[in-house]
Design a protein around this motif. Structure first.
Motif, PDB file in Angstrom:
ATOM      1  N   LYS A  23      -8.833   3.564  -3.817  1.00 26.07           N
ATOM      2  CA  LYS A  23      -7.915   4.183  -2.865  1.00 26.07           C
ATOM      3  C   LYS A  23      -8.616   4.583  -1.571  1.00 26.07           C
ATOM      4  O   LYS A  23      -8.002   4.636  -0.515  1.00 26.07           O
ATOM      5  N   GLU A  24      -9.916   4.861  -1.664  1.00 27.22           N
ATOM      6  CA  GLU A  24     -10.613   5.358  -0.483  1.00 27.22           C
ATOM      7  C   GLU A  24     -10.826   4.277   0.580  1.00 27.22           C
ATOM      8  O   GLU A  24     -11.145   4.585   1.715  1.00 27.22           O
ATOM      9  N   TYR A  42      -5.219  -3.040   0.517  1.00 24.84           N
ATOM     10  CA  TYR A  42      -6.184  -2.601  -0.495  1.00 24.84           C
ATOM     11  C   TYR A  42      -5.560  -2.457  -1.879  1.00 24.84           C
ATOM     12  O   TYR A  42      -6.233  -2.637  -2.899  1.00 24.84           O
ATOM     13  N   SER A  43      -4.269  -2.151  -1.919  1.00 22.38           N
ATOM     14  CA  SER A  43      -3.614  -1.911  -3.206  1.00 22.38           C
ATOM     15  C   SER A  43      -3.439  -3.188  -4.031  1.00 22.38           C
ATOM     16  O   SER A  43      -3.092  -3.118  -5.206  1.00 22.38           O
ATOM     17  N   ASP A  79       0.830  -1.204   0.000  1.00 19.08           N
ATOM     18  CA  ASP A  79       0.000   0.000   0.000  1.00 19.08           C
ATOM     19  C   ASP A  79       0.865   1.255   0.000  1.00 19.08           C
ATOM     20  O   ASP A  79       0.576   2.220  -0.713  1.00 19.08           O
ATOM     21  N   LYS A 104      -8.714   2.085   1.983  1.00 25.09           N
ATOM     22  CA  LYS A 104      -7.657   2.148   2.997  1.00 25.09           C
ATOM     23  C   LYS A 104      -7.596   0.928   3.912  1.00 25.09           C
ATOM     24  O   LYS A 104      -6.975   0.978   4.973  1.00 25.09           O
ATOM     25  N   LYS A 105      -8.239  -0.154   3.555  1.00 26.71           N
ATOM     26  CA  LYS A 105      -8.102  -1.367   4.355  1.00 26.71           C
ATOM     27  C   LYS A 105      -6.727  -1.967   4.075  1.00 26.71           C
ATOM     28  O   LYS A 105      -6.165  -1.782   2.979  1.00 26.71           O
ATOM     29  N   GLU A 136       0.875   4.167  -2.853  1.00 33.24           N
ATOM     30  CA  GLU A 136       0.559   5.562  -2.547  1.00 33.24           C
ATOM     31  C   GLU A 136       1.696   6.491  -2.957  1.00 33.24           C
ATOM     32  O   GLU A 136       1.468   7.589  -3.477  1.00 33.24           O
TER      33      GLU A 136
END
Length: 325
Positions: free
Chosen positions: A234-235, A241-242, A179, A237-238, A183
């Motif tokens: 992206k929202e 997630y990526s 992640d 955020k768990k 980001e």
């Protein structure tokens, strides 16, 4: 001549405040009283007044030096044709791209002030959303109607820019494995989100498929990196997630997703139409889900041809989604 100008503008604008502003702007570079009087006589009136006013502004834009004119039209073409409003940093990156280059050069980044001034007041910075847009919806309508006149190659130019960005050497490593890495990639490459989500929508418009598109689609690592940016939410955020996106995808999957018929046809020469990603989906299912009729038919025809030659049944997954569309 202030009173004479006020009276002339008021009559021509007929109560439309924006038109009065545009008419006033058209007088600002008049140096002689005679020029002012002549322009007051020729101020546009009636239902086509906005079109005449914007045409006048574009003529003033074209009176700048050749480089400024080219830059202004590039800015306006992006702001007019984008599929969503661009953040100022995204537009700056878009305008800094040298087509075909393998890396980004920050020394080409334009200043915000230059973007606005070179367009003669036609664009504005929305400070609340930090996005760039045309200053009024009538300007958007005007440029959509006259795109062929002012920037006929806009869709191809935007496609080339997006594909050049997605093809930078930095993405040769493929997907971001964490992640944090994902980001950092999105933050460091401001145009990457827009390019990944929308390059294909622009690429469908030109009649001729740009060779850069095929070169990109044939790069497995760069295709998968762009698909990660395309599908990751992206929202959420768990944790992890990526990594929530279809893997083992091919350029054929991506071309089918965007409905780029010419690219699909070219890639079928070296790819089987029933290739499956990690979600067990084929290019046919991607095209069908997004309602790309011509690509669906192309893939079915190719599957039928192979079925006749090798007794392979073409995959029909998600055709129900297409039929509902």
């Amino acid at each position: 001549m202030r009173a004479e100008a006020s009276t002339g503008i008021a009559k021509a604008a007929d109560g439309m405040f924006l038109l009065a502003k545009l008419d006033l702007d058209s007088l600002l570079d008049a140096k002689l009283p005679k020029e002012v009087k002549e322009r007051l006589k020729s101020l546009p009136r009636g239902s086509q007044a906005y079109n005449y006013a914007y045409q006048g502004i574009m003529k003033r834009v074209e009176h700048q030096g050749p480089k400024s004119v080219k830059f202004a039209k590039s800015v306006l073409s992006w702001v007019t044709c984008v599929k969503r409003p661009l953040f100022i940093s995204e537009l700056q990156h878009a305008l800094a791209i040298e087509i075909g280059e393998s890396k980004f050069d920050e020394e080409y980044l334009p200043q915000v002030h230059d973007l606005i001034t070179v367009c003669a007041g036609l664009i504005t910075l929305d400070e609340n959303s930090n996005t760039i847009r045309l200053f009024h919806y009538t300007a958007q309508e005007y440029f959509e109607q006259t795109q062929i006149e002012w920037f006929p190659d806009a869709e191809n130019d935007i496609t080339q820019t997006c594909i050049t960005y997605l093809s930078f050497d930095v993405f040769e490593t493929g997907v971001s494995s964490t992640d944090t890495a994902f980001e950092m990639r999105m933050q460091s490459n401001q145009l990457y989100d827009y390019a990944a989500h929308h390059w294909g929508h622009h690429a469908r418009k030109p009649e001729v498929l740009d060779p850069l598109v095929l070169d990109f689609l044939k790069s497995e690592t760069k295709v998968e990196a762009s698909i990660q940016a395309l599908f990751v939410v992206k929202e959420s955020k768990k944790p992890g997630y990526s990594q929530d996106f279809p893997k083992n995808t091919s350029g054929l999957h991506l071309a089918a997703y965007f409905g780029i018929e010419k690219a699909v046809a070219a890639l079928l020469n070296s790819n089987h139409p029933d290739l499956k990603d990690s979600y067990d989906r084929t290019p046919l299912s991607w095209a069908a889900e997004n309602g790309h009729e011509a690509v669906v038919q192309l893939l079915l025809n190719e599957g039928g041809r192979l079925q006749g030659e090798r007794s392979i049944k073409p995959d029909t997954t998600f055709l129900g989604c297409y039929e509902r569309t």
